[in-house]
Write a protein that holds these residues in place. Structure first.
Motif, short mmCIF file in Angstrom:
data_model
loop_
_atom_site.label_atom_id
_atom_site.label_comp_id
_atom_site.label_asym_id
_atom_site.label_seq_id
_atom_site.Cartn_x
_atom_site.Cartn_y
_atom_site.Cartn_z
N LYS A 127 0.83 -1.20 0.00
CA LYS A 127 0.00 0.00 0.00
C LYS A 127 0.87 1.26 0.00
N ILE A 128 0.38 2.27 -0.67
CA ILE A 128 1.07 3.56 -0.69
C ILE A 128 0.47 4.41 0.42
N GLN A 129 1.22 4.56 1.49
CA GLN A 129 0.70 5.31 2.63
C GLN A 129 1.83 5.79 3.52
N GLY A 130 1.47 6.70 4.42
CA GLY A 130 2.41 7.23 5.39
C GLY A 130 1.65 7.63 6.64
N LEU A 131 2.27 8.41 7.48
CA LEU A 131 1.64 8.83 8.72
C LEU A 131 0.51 9.82 8.43
N GLY A 132 -0.74 9.35 8.62
CA GLY A 132 -1.90 10.22 8.45
C GLY A 132 -2.38 10.39 7.02
N TRP A 133 -1.81 9.64 6.08
CA TRP A 133 -2.26 9.73 4.69
C TRP A 133 -2.18 8.37 4.01
N GLN A 134 -3.03 8.19 3.01
CA GLN A 134 -3.05 6.93 2.26
C GLN A 134 -3.60 7.16 0.86
N LEU A 135 -2.97 6.54 -0.12
CA LEU A 135 -3.48 6.55 -1.48
C LEU A 135 -4.43 5.37 -1.60
N LYS A 136 -5.72 5.67 -1.49
CA LYS A 136 -6.75 4.65 -1.41
C LYS A 136 -7.27 4.26 -2.79
N GLU A 137 -7.17 2.97 -3.11
CA GLU A 137 -7.76 2.43 -4.33
C GLU A 137 -9.06 1.73 -3.99
N PHE A 138 -9.95 1.65 -4.99
CA PHE A 138 -11.21 0.95 -4.80
C PHE A 138 -11.10 -0.46 -5.37
N ASP A 139 -12.01 -1.33 -4.95
CA ASP A 139 -11.91 -2.75 -5.29
C ASP A 139 -12.08 -3.03 -6.77
N ARG A 140 -12.99 -2.32 -7.43
CA ARG A 140 -13.24 -2.59 -8.84
C ARG A 140 -12.49 -1.59 -9.73
N HIS A 141 -12.31 -1.98 -10.99
CA HIS A 141 -11.64 -1.11 -11.95
C HIS A 141 -12.53 0.08 -12.25
N TYR A 142 -11.90 1.20 -12.58
CA TYR A 142 -12.69 2.42 -12.80
C TYR A 142 -13.65 2.30 -13.98
N SER A 143 -13.38 1.40 -14.91
CA SER A 143 -14.30 1.20 -16.04
C SER A 143 -15.64 0.64 -15.57
N GLN A 144 -15.62 -0.16 -14.52
CA GLN A 144 -16.86 -0.69 -13.95
C GLN A 144 -17.60 0.40 -13.18
N ALA A 145 -16.86 1.22 -12.47
CA ALA A 145 -17.48 2.33 -11.74
C ALA A 145 -18.08 3.34 -12.71
N TRP A 146 -17.48 3.48 -13.89
CA TRP A 146 -18.01 4.39 -14.91
C TRP A 146 -19.41 3.98 -15.34
N GLN A 147 -19.66 2.69 -15.39
CA GLN A 147 -21.00 2.21 -15.73
C GLN A 147 -22.02 2.68 -14.68
#
Length: 252
Positions: free
Chosen positions: A199-219
């Protein structure tokens, strides 16, 4: 997107509705965040507003102002400017929450050293009849990311849909397609770097990804857009035109 137009010849100021984007001042498209207003806010938020009463609007307004200040600082930082806690010219300073978020972003940037491709980029799609402002497109470890920095206390479903719309609009015009999207949450509960290194993160911050690909969220976003269009069949921005000067009229 420019939202204020001054015409000194006509002595007028035109304040354009920031919820809409246009290339030619003829065709107007709603912003991605405007379409997302059709998404139900959820029981918890409505209950919070009810409990807080009239103060809820003040709290939300303050949170929006803090988010705007942090975004402006990030834009300046990525543009190479020195960002100071206090502006020597104006005397204005960031509050503790804002400055903490700014420093967390700097920690992310200095730790992972992304290659910046675009920052605060206005994008308008005639195909999808949408407009928006992309926070950051950058390359991390060889992959092209689209990132939106957030200073909210939590991550919401609408943020996933927002990323999906921005990525789709970017892919329409850019030669290199977005590979990954994420919310850079600057108020995360993380205590430091991820020990697994996944995971890309540090103290008090995180680069949060979602479970599904953005193409599915676009639908999902498109379904929501259908609902929004039904409620706004003839959407037009509410432009406000005001005189640019006043003078006391004296009677004889």
């Amino acid at each position: 997107m420019k939202s204020i137009f001054h015409n000194p010849d006509n002595q007028q100021i035109n304040f354009l509705d920031k919820r809409y984007y246009t290339k030619d001042n003829v065709n107007y498209y709603p912003s991605v965040t405007t379409v997302l207003e059709a998404l139900p806010k959820g029981w918890a938020l409505e209950q919070w507003k009810k409990d807080l009463g009239h103060n809820a609007d003040l709290v939300l307004e303050r949170a929006a102002k803090e988010g705007s200040n942090v975004h402006d600082a990030i834009e300046s930082y990525l543009g190479g400017a020195e960002v100071r806690w206090q502006d020597e010219k104006t005397g204005n300073s960031y509050n503790l929450t804002e400055w903490t978020s700014i420093l967390r972003f700097v920690d992310f940037w200095e730790t992972y050293q992304p290659e910046l491709i675009a920052n605060e980029m206005n994008i308008i799609s005639d195909t999808y009849r949408l407009g928006g402002t992309i926070d950051i497109v950058c390359r991390i470890a060889g992959q092209l990311w689209l990132i939106d920095a957030k200073t909210s206390n939590s991550i919401y479903d609408s943020m996933e849909l927002q990323l999906s719309a921005y990525a789709t609009m970017w892919n329409e015009v850019a030669p290199e397609k977005i590979e990954r999207t994420g919310i850079l949450h600057l108020k995360a509960q993380t205590r430091g770097a991820d020990k697994t290194g996944k995971k890309i993160q540090g103290l008090g911050w995180q680069l949060k990804e979602f479970d599904r690909h953005y193409s599915q969220a676009w639908q999902s976003f498109q379904l929501l857009r259908g609902v929004w269009d039904e409620c706004n069949p003839d959407y037009k921005p509410a432009n406000l035109t005001l005189p640019d000067r006043v003078k006391l009229k004296r009677t004889a």
